[in-house]
Write an enzyme that holds these catalytic residues in place. Structure first.
Site, PDB file in Angstrom:
ATOM      1  N   LYS A  79       0.812  -1.228   0.000  1.00 59.53           N
ATOM      2  CA  LYS A  79       0.000   0.000   0.000  1.00 59.53           C
ATOM      3  C   LYS A  79       0.838   1.268   0.000  1.00 59.53           C
ATOM      4  CE  LYS A  79      -4.161  -1.542   2.470  1.00 59.53           C
ATOM      5  NZ  LYS A  79      -4.859  -1.392   3.757  1.00 59.53           N
ATOM      6  N   LYS A  88      -7.348 -11.089  -3.492  1.00 62.04           N
ATOM      7  CA  LYS A  88      -8.251 -11.487  -2.409  1.00 62.04           C
ATOM      8  C   LYS A  88      -9.539 -10.652  -2.447  1.00 62.04           C
ATOM      9  CE  LYS A  88      -6.503  -8.571   1.290  1.00 62.04           C
ATOM     10  NZ  LYS A  88      -5.987  -8.399   2.625  1.00 62.04           N
ATOM     11  N   LYS A  98     -12.651  -5.424   1.124  1.00 61.58           N
ATOM     12  CA  LYS A  98     -13.619  -4.358   1.405  1.00 61.58           C
ATOM     13  C   LYS A  98     -13.387  -3.176   0.491  1.00 61.58           C
ATOM     14  CE  LYS A  98     -14.245  -4.973   6.378  1.00 61.58           C
ATOM     15  NZ  LYS A  98     -13.275  -4.771   7.465  1.00 61.58           N
TER      16      LYS A  98
HETATM   17  P1  AMP Z   1     -10.160  -6.431   7.410  1.00 60.31           P
HETATM   18  O1  AMP Z   1     -11.332  -6.453   6.466  1.00 60.31           O
HETATM   19  O2  AMP Z   1      -8.895  -6.113   6.682  1.00 60.31           O
HETATM   20  O3  AMP Z   1     -10.383  -5.599   8.635  1.00 60.31           O
HETATM   21  O4  AMP Z   1      -9.962  -7.932   7.908  1.00 60.31           O
HETATM   22  C1  AMP Z   1     -10.651  -8.512   8.994  1.00 60.31           C
HETATM   23  C2  AMP Z   1     -10.294  -9.976   9.087  1.00 60.31           C
HETATM   24  O5  AMP Z   1     -10.755 -10.673   7.913  1.00 60.31           O
HETATM   25  C3  AMP Z   1      -8.786 -10.257   9.163  1.00 60.31           C
HETATM   26  O6  AMP Z   1      -8.559 -11.329  10.058  1.00 60.31           O
HETATM   27  C4  AMP Z   1      -8.418 -10.671   7.766  1.00 60.31           C
HETATM   28  O7  AMP Z   1      -7.314 -11.553   7.735  1.00 60.31           O
HETATM   29  C5  AMP Z   1      -9.685 -11.387   7.312  1.00 60.31           C
HETATM   30  N1  AMP Z   1      -9.858 -11.280   5.841  1.00 60.31           N
HETATM   31  C6  AMP Z   1     -10.029 -10.136   5.116  1.00 60.31           C
HETATM   32  N2  AMP Z   1     -10.166 -10.413   3.803  1.00 60.31           N
HETATM   33  C7  AMP Z   1     -10.085 -11.764   3.692  1.00 60.31           C
HETATM   34  C8  AMP Z   1     -10.158 -12.683   2.585  1.00 60.31           C
HETATM   35  N3  AMP Z   1     -10.361 -12.267   1.330  1.00 60.31           N
HETATM   36  N4  AMP Z   1     -10.031 -14.009   2.843  1.00 60.31           N
HETATM   37  C9  AMP Z   1      -9.838 -14.472   4.106  1.00 60.31           C
HETATM   38  N5  AMP Z   1      -9.758 -13.652   5.196  1.00 60.31           N
HETATM   39  C10 AMP Z   1      -9.881 -12.326   5.001  1.00 60.31           C
END
Ligand code: AMP
Ligand code: TRP
Length: 324
Positions: free
Chosen positions: A107, A188, A191
């Site tokens: 990033k 991946k 969001k």
């Molecule tokens: P975040 O959306 O970045 O706040 O992520 C929250 C949690 O979701 C973290 O534990 C990430 O590792 C998990 N996570 C986010 N995106 C993915 C994805 N595409 N696949 C699996 N785990 C995810």
């Protein structure tokens, strides 16, 4: 029973990757804490109104999953110990080790216009975890490196100042730790992806879920089998279906092997809808009841603060700060 801590950013709506990679492994055990990490969301540009809205909505998802009792759900910025411990760890972390974090590299590296917060982000995350003396941190694959850094910091601190911190382990599931975008199955599911068809939200209605899965990008073949290299789109759908149904990837692949992608995707949609539908109902019910969310967050804040304050005092004592 292992105590756990995990966090999720209020940067957008919760998707199936968050659920499969992380939330589904969060257990509502006594002594476990689940945090809406609003301070982490300030490491990239943000909108104040969106932040307020998303913080409540993210909390509603965690509460709908049953994590408010006896484990606790709270908002990071409401427990000031997080920011305070983060500063102390900032003075122990090293430029070199932070510069090696892949998330920062993807990033921010080489850019002068990203915030200092984006670079320091893993130190705040380490503070989150270390304040609660937890053993386990259930996360998706992308967070593993940050937890290794947290372990390094805890060990460095303990050997220099005495055994204050519990050294935590990451808990990452074998299947589904990295759910891929439905539009581009080499990236991946995220969001921050602006394409709504790339992800399934936990608030998506059944027909929307079905449409997103039926139009998911796959390769041009016909046969259904598990090969993440050659058939990443099919492999992704197989993993999603397997984690949500509890049936192995191989068994599902065998059922659909010669039936064609259309029938396979229809079967995956049935499984996803069966899993997401009841969650959506509970999330929407809570979102319509903001005072229930606020009450649960207030109780979470009190419990978290009561646990974090003595630990931070022990840290201050150990490093030579005068504790009032
Ligand atoms: P975040 O959306 O970045 O706040 O992520 C929250 C949690 O979701 C973290 O534990 C990430 O590792 C998990 N996570 C986010 N995106 C993915 C994805 N595409 N696949 C699996 N785990 C995810
Ligand atoms: N960095 C994590 C993410 O983006 C969120 C997070 C913040 C977290 N603090 C945490 C996860 C502590 C586990 C433990 O997904």
């Amino acid at each position: 029973m292992a105590k756990a801590f995990s966090g999720i950013q209020p940067t957008g709506e919760i998707h199936l990757g968050n659920y499969i990679g992380a939330l589904r492994n969060w257990r509502p055990d006594e002594g476990s804490y689940y945090c809406v990490v609003d301070l982490h969301s300030m490491t990239m540009p943000w909108d104040p109104d969106e932040m307020r809205r998303n913080t409540r909505a993210t909390a509603a998802h965690l509460l709908a999953l049953g994590l408010g009792e006896p484990s606790r759900v709270f908002v990071q910025s409401q427990v000031p110990e997080h920011a305070e411990l983060s500063w102390i760890l900032t003075c122990l972390g090293r430029m070199g080790e932070l510069g090696r974090m892949t998330q920062f590299k993807s990033k921010g590296r080489g850019r002068q216009d990203v915030s200092v917060g984006l670079f320091a982000y893993p130190l705040l995350m380490a503070a989150d975890i270390l304040l609660y003396r937890v053993h386990e941190v259930p996360v998706g694959e992308d967070q593993k490196q940050h937890i290794e850094l947290t372990r390094d910091l805890a060990l460095r601190f303990n050997s220099r100042f005495g055994p204050v911190f519990t050294v935590p382990e990451p808990r990452i599931s074998e299947v589904g730790a990295r759910v891929l975008s439905l539009r581009n199955p080499t990236e991946k599911m995220s969001k921050s992806d602006p394409d709504p068809n790339s992800k399934i939200l936990l608030t998506d209605p059944d027909d929307v879920i079905r449409k997103k899965i039926m139009t998911a990008v796959t390769d041009s073949g016909r046969e259904v089998y598990y090969d993440p290299e050659q058939k990443p789109g099919i492999a992704n759908l197989l993993e999603i279906a397997s984690t949500l149904s509890g049936v192995s990837v191989e068994e599902i692949a065998t059922v659909y092997r010669d039936k064609g992608y259309g029938a396979f995707k229809g079967g995956v949609a049935d499984i996803v809808i069966a899993a997401v539908h009841p969650l959506r109902e509970r999330v929407l019910e809570l979102l319509g009841n903001p005072s229930e969310i606020d009450q649960a967050l207030e109780s979470g804040r009190e419990h978290a603060h009561a646990e974090a304050k003595p630990l931070l005092d022990a840290v201050k004592q150990a490093v030579g700060l005068l504790v009032p």
